[in-house]
Design a protein around this motif. Structure first.
Motif, PDB file in Angstrom:
ATOM      1  N   ARG A 178      50.595  74.739 -11.182  1.00 61.49           N
ATOM      2  CA  ARG A 178      50.540  74.267  -9.796  1.00 61.49           C
ATOM      3  C   ARG A 178      49.687  75.193  -8.933  1.00 61.49           C
ATOM      4  O   ARG A 178      48.925  74.747  -8.072  1.00 61.49           O
ATOM      5  N   GLU A 179      49.795  76.508  -9.176  1.00 63.62           N
ATOM      6  CA  GLU A 179      48.955  77.449  -8.449  1.00 63.62           C
ATOM      7  C   GLU A 179      47.496  77.274  -8.835  1.00 63.62           C
ATOM      8  O   GLU A 179      46.596  77.351  -7.982  1.00 63.62           O
TER       9      GLU A 179
ATOM     10  N   ALA B 209      46.111  74.510  -9.698  1.00 69.42           N
ATOM     11  CA  ALA B 209      45.660  73.307  -9.008  1.00 69.42           C
ATOM     12  C   ALA B 209      45.260  73.637  -7.572  1.00 69.42           C
ATOM     13  O   ALA B 209      44.241  73.150  -7.065  1.00 69.42           O
ATOM     14  N   ARG B 210      46.051  74.480  -6.898  1.00 65.83           N
ATOM     15  CA  ARG B 210      45.717  74.862  -5.523  1.00 65.83           C
ATOM     16  C   ARG B 210      44.410  75.646  -5.483  1.00 65.83           C
ATOM     17  O   ARG B 210      43.590  75.468  -4.569  1.00 65.83           O
ATOM     18  N   LEU B 211      44.212  76.530  -6.472  1.00 68.26           N
ATOM     19  CA  LEU B 211      42.961  77.307  -6.517  1.00 68.26           C
ATOM     20  C   LEU B 211      41.758  76.407  -6.811  1.00 68.26           C
ATOM     21  O   LEU B 211      40.685  76.584  -6.237  1.00 68.26           O
TER      22      LEU B 211
ATOM     23  N   ALA C 280      41.504  73.265  -6.040  1.00 72.76           N
ATOM     24  CA  ALA C 280      41.243  72.521  -4.809  1.00 72.76           C
ATOM     25  C   ALA C 280      40.449  73.374  -3.819  1.00 72.76           C
ATOM     26  O   ALA C 280      39.523  72.885  -3.155  1.00 72.76           O
ATOM     27  N   ALA C 281      40.781  74.649  -3.744  1.00 74.83           N
ATOM     28  CA  ALA C 281      40.052  75.539  -2.839  1.00 74.83           C
ATOM     29  C   ALA C 281      38.615  75.730  -3.291  1.00 74.83           C
ATOM     30  O   ALA C 281      37.683  75.748  -2.467  1.00 74.83           O
TER      31      ALA C 281
ATOM     32  N   SER D  80      50.681  68.737 -10.260  1.00 75.22           N
ATOM     33  CA  SER D  80      49.399  69.457 -10.232  1.00 75.22           C
ATOM     34  C   SER D  80      48.245  68.503  -9.971  1.00 75.22           C
ATOM     35  O   SER D  80      47.351  68.796  -9.162  1.00 75.22           O
TER      36      SER D  80
ATOM     37  N   THR E 134      48.147  67.368  -6.433  1.00 74.46           N
ATOM     38  CA  THR E 134      47.533  68.376  -5.567  1.00 74.46           C
ATOM     39  C   THR E 134      46.017  68.226  -5.569  1.00 74.46           C
ATOM     40  O   THR E 134      45.359  68.307  -4.524  1.00 74.46           O
TER      41      THR E 134
ATOM     42  N   ALA F 156      43.376  66.805  -2.444  1.00 79.96           N
ATOM     43  CA  ALA F 156      42.216  67.587  -1.995  1.00 79.96           C
ATOM     44  C   ALA F 156      40.910  66.801  -2.128  1.00 79.96           C
ATOM     45  O   ALA F 156      39.835  67.361  -1.900  1.00 79.96           O
TER      46      ALA F 156
END
Length: 687
Positions: free
Chosen positions: A404-405, A407-409, A411-412, A432, A435, A439
């Motif tokens: 999940r983290e 996925a956030r990275l 997206a960034a 994930s 997310t 984005a």
């Protein structure tokens, strides 16, 4: 500027004529939707019996409302339709949505009724959608006069099918897509697809326009409007068969199918043409956020060799490339991945994602930054760890949290670059992947869909727009061989010397006017070669006379053409024709020509007229274009001269709408110019 449709999409007030408490009636569904606007505008119900509808007082007529009505939705039986329209116009309605069926779709009588109503609407300065439509919705103005609810978003859907709209709603949802507007086109008696397309192009709340159409009406106007829209236009259409080619009388007509015409018009206008609702969804999902790849080079990232190979094949099948990555990029990847990872392209984590989910994010970052990469496709198991709280290998909550983290990275990283990133996952609904989707990263369950999405973001052939039509010329009344030839010569086309003859005396007189070798053609035969009506390479008058006697005895043609034989040794035979399509007007075809034109089928289509620069581009896109540049010691031909000839032929045809088919075959492209060797034209049959 286009027609003013403001009263259609943002009216001051609405009246539903035929509103009903009976759930079986369409007027009930429309009424229930109309009152969802929460006081945005007055909504009146009209039912000839009066009473109440959905707990609201219903007026027995529009006139009885006692105040002006800006938009009238008419859902009454066909027998009362005209009366309802006339009353709406008397009450000052500026727009009408005609749900009622029973008009042009029923035959000539219904069409005549429909046309008469449309004339009255236009004479009153109003606009009308339909009849035989299912209504419309505008989420940006809270206007709901269709039977269904549409999720808000940036896509305007103009459709001849209501059920298709419902399917698209379901397909859009996983990709975060929704509707700015929905319009059921109906019979397009007044407001047309072109009017709506132009209005949606101006609409601030619309980011892309989706069209489902079986009948374009004025196809050329559709192409022009789409070319000028300034927004993505995606078209799903049906009925692109080849029945139109069956009755053709020329090679051009026989080679031109409805599908060819639609493909050519869409390419010229920059419209994305799709074959299914699934493809339409893919194309729109890929274009979210307006991302476009600068090239066609794709890096494939996978966590398993099988997924990577399959994805690479799918990318190449979609017309994109999977190039080997440069050494600097590979070196950077080696520094962040473990030894068994493959870094050439596809890039295979080889199990590292199970140990370190952050490796997905680091690799995506490197690939998006690589100069030799225009877009990235990530494929495989990503999403599975969070979906099953540990997934493969039993990694547990820690592994799920790590994914999940990641996925956030990812997206960034995606937000920090303009390059497209598309994901294929075995678990597209996992936290994930959701997310990523939130984005703006398209996520698909099928590899081929992900590849198709990347193809939608890649640069294609630049669309040229639609060239303006020339002013209509004086209609041709005769299109015999010599008449057509003379008309094309006047338009700037160059032919060899020729004389029409009827007997041996005229034949020998013609032979004395120019030197041999000669060509003899029997006239008044559409396909002269097929009938044995052409004799080539006749060295002198004696051979010409002998060929004439033999041909005349067999065919008995009323006249013949004696022509100077062109030098074919260094030339390439092309075919240039124009076929008149009932929807799109003049459609041009260029390709490799001569007697094998239909057998070789190396052709390209575009809307006519064709400017010379566009013609040169089409010629260079042929499969056999290498022949034009010279092969095996042959000199290159003058492509500019051939392109100028294409422009002359197609401009002439576009200026003569009475011509159904016209072609020059062959057009001999030579090192020193272009020479038309044969031509034919067919007049359109009277309506």
């Amino acid at each position: 500027m286009g027609r003013d449709l403001s009263a259609l999409f943002d009216p001051v007030s609405v009246a539903v004529v035929g509103a009903s408490d009976d759930p079986a009636k369409y007027g009930h569904a429309i009424a229930a939707q109309a009152i969802r606007a929460n006081g945005r505008r007055p909504v009146h119900f009209v039912n000839r019996r009066g009473g109440t509808v959905l707990g609201r007082t219903a007026a027995p007529s529009l006139s009885a409302i006692g105040e002006p009505v800006d938009l009238a939705v008419i859902s009454v039986p066909a027998a009362g339709f005209e009366e309802a329209v006339d009353e709406a116009l008397r009450c000052g309605a500026r727009a009408l949505v005609a749900i009622t069926a029973g008009f042009a779709e029923t035959g000539d009588v219904g069409r005549a009724r429909q046309e008469a109503v449309a004339e009255r609407v236009r004479a009153a300065g109003a606009v009308m959608v339909g009849p035989n439509c299912l209504g419309l919705a505008d989420n940006t103005t809270e206007l709901f006069i269709a039977s269904d609810t549409f999720t808000p978003g940036g896509v305007a859907l103009l459709s001849q099918s209501g059920n298709l709209a419902l399917e698209l709603q379901l397909r859009f949802r996983p990709h975060g897509l929704g509707f700015s507007r929905f319009v059921s086109l109906g019979n397009q008696a007044d407001v047309t697809l072109v009017d709506l397309l132009a209005d949606c192009a101006r609409h601030e709340g619309t980011e892309a326009i989706a069209v489902y159409a079986e009948d374009f009406g004025d196809g050329r106007a559709f192409a022009e409007a789409a070319a000028n829209a300034g927004k993505p236009v995606v078209l799903l259409t049906a009925g692109r068969g080849d029945a139109s080619a069956r009755s053709a009388q020329s090679h051009t007509g026989a080679l031109t199918t409805s599908a060819d015409v639609v493909v050519a018009a869409c390419r010229d206008a920059g419209v994305e043409l799709v074959a299914t609702p699934r493809e339409l969804t893919i194309a729109l999902a890929a274009r979210q956020g307006g991302r476009r790849a600068s090239g066609r080079r794709v890096a494939v990232l996978t966590d398993g060799g099988g997924h990577g190979v399959i994805a690479a094949d799918a990318v190449e099948a979609a017309g994109l490339a999977v190039p080997e990555l440069g050494e600097p990029t590979r070196e950077r990847l080696r520094s962040t991945l473990w030894e068994q990872s493959a870094v050439a392209n596809p890039v295979d984590l080889a199990g590292m994602g199970e140990q370190d989910p952050q490796s997905y994010a680091r690799t995506v970052e490197e690939l998006l930054a690589a100069e030799e990469v225009d877009a990235v496709l990530m494929t495989g198991y990503f999403g599975g760890y969070a979906a099953s709280e540990g997934g493969l290998g039993g990694g547990g909550t820690a592994l799920a949290d790590g994914e999940r983290e990641a996925a956030r990275l990812i997206a960034a990283r995606h937000r920090a670059t303009a390059k497209p990133l598309v994901v294929q996952s075995m678990y597209p609904e996992s936290p994930s992947c959701r997310t990523l989707a939130a984005a703006g990263i398209p996520v698909f369950s099928a590899t081929e869909d992900a590849a198709r999405a990347l193809a939608a973001t890649a640069p294609g052939a630049p669309h040229t727009g639609v060239a303006p039509l020339p002013s209509p010329a004086e209609p041709l009344r005769e299109t015999g061989y010599m008449e057509t030839r003379r008309a094309l010569e006047a338009a700037g086309l160059v032919f060899p010397a020729a004389r029409e003859v009827r007997d041996e005396t005229e034949l020998l007189a013609a032979a004395a006017e120019f030197a041999g070798p000669y060509v003899l053609k029997a006239l008044h035969l559409l396909h002269k070669s097929d009938a044995g009506g052409v004799a080539l390479g006749l060295a002198g008058p004696a051979e010409l006379l002998a060929a004439f006697r033999k041909m005349h005895a067999r065919l008995g043609a009323p006249s013949y053409s004696v022509e100077a034989m062109a030098d074919l040794s260094d030339g390439i035979e092309l075919i240039v024709g124009v076929n008149r399509d009932p929807r799109f007007g003049s459609v041009a075809m260029v390709g490799l020509g001569g007697v094998l034109a239909e057998a070789l089928h190396d052709i390209a289509f575009t809307l006519a007229p064709v400017p010379a620069d566009r013609a040169a581009h089409l010629l260079r896109q042929l499969r056999t274009a290498v022949l034009l540049d010279g092969v095996r010691g042959r000199p290159a031909v003058d492509i500019d001269a051939a392109a100028a000839a294409v422009e002359a032929i197609t401009t002439f045809a576009a200026a003569h709408p009475e011509i159904a088919e016209i072609e020059v075959n062959p057009l001999l492209a030579r090192p020193d110019g272009a020479l038309a060797l044969d031509s034919r034209a067919v007049l359109a049959r009277p309506s």
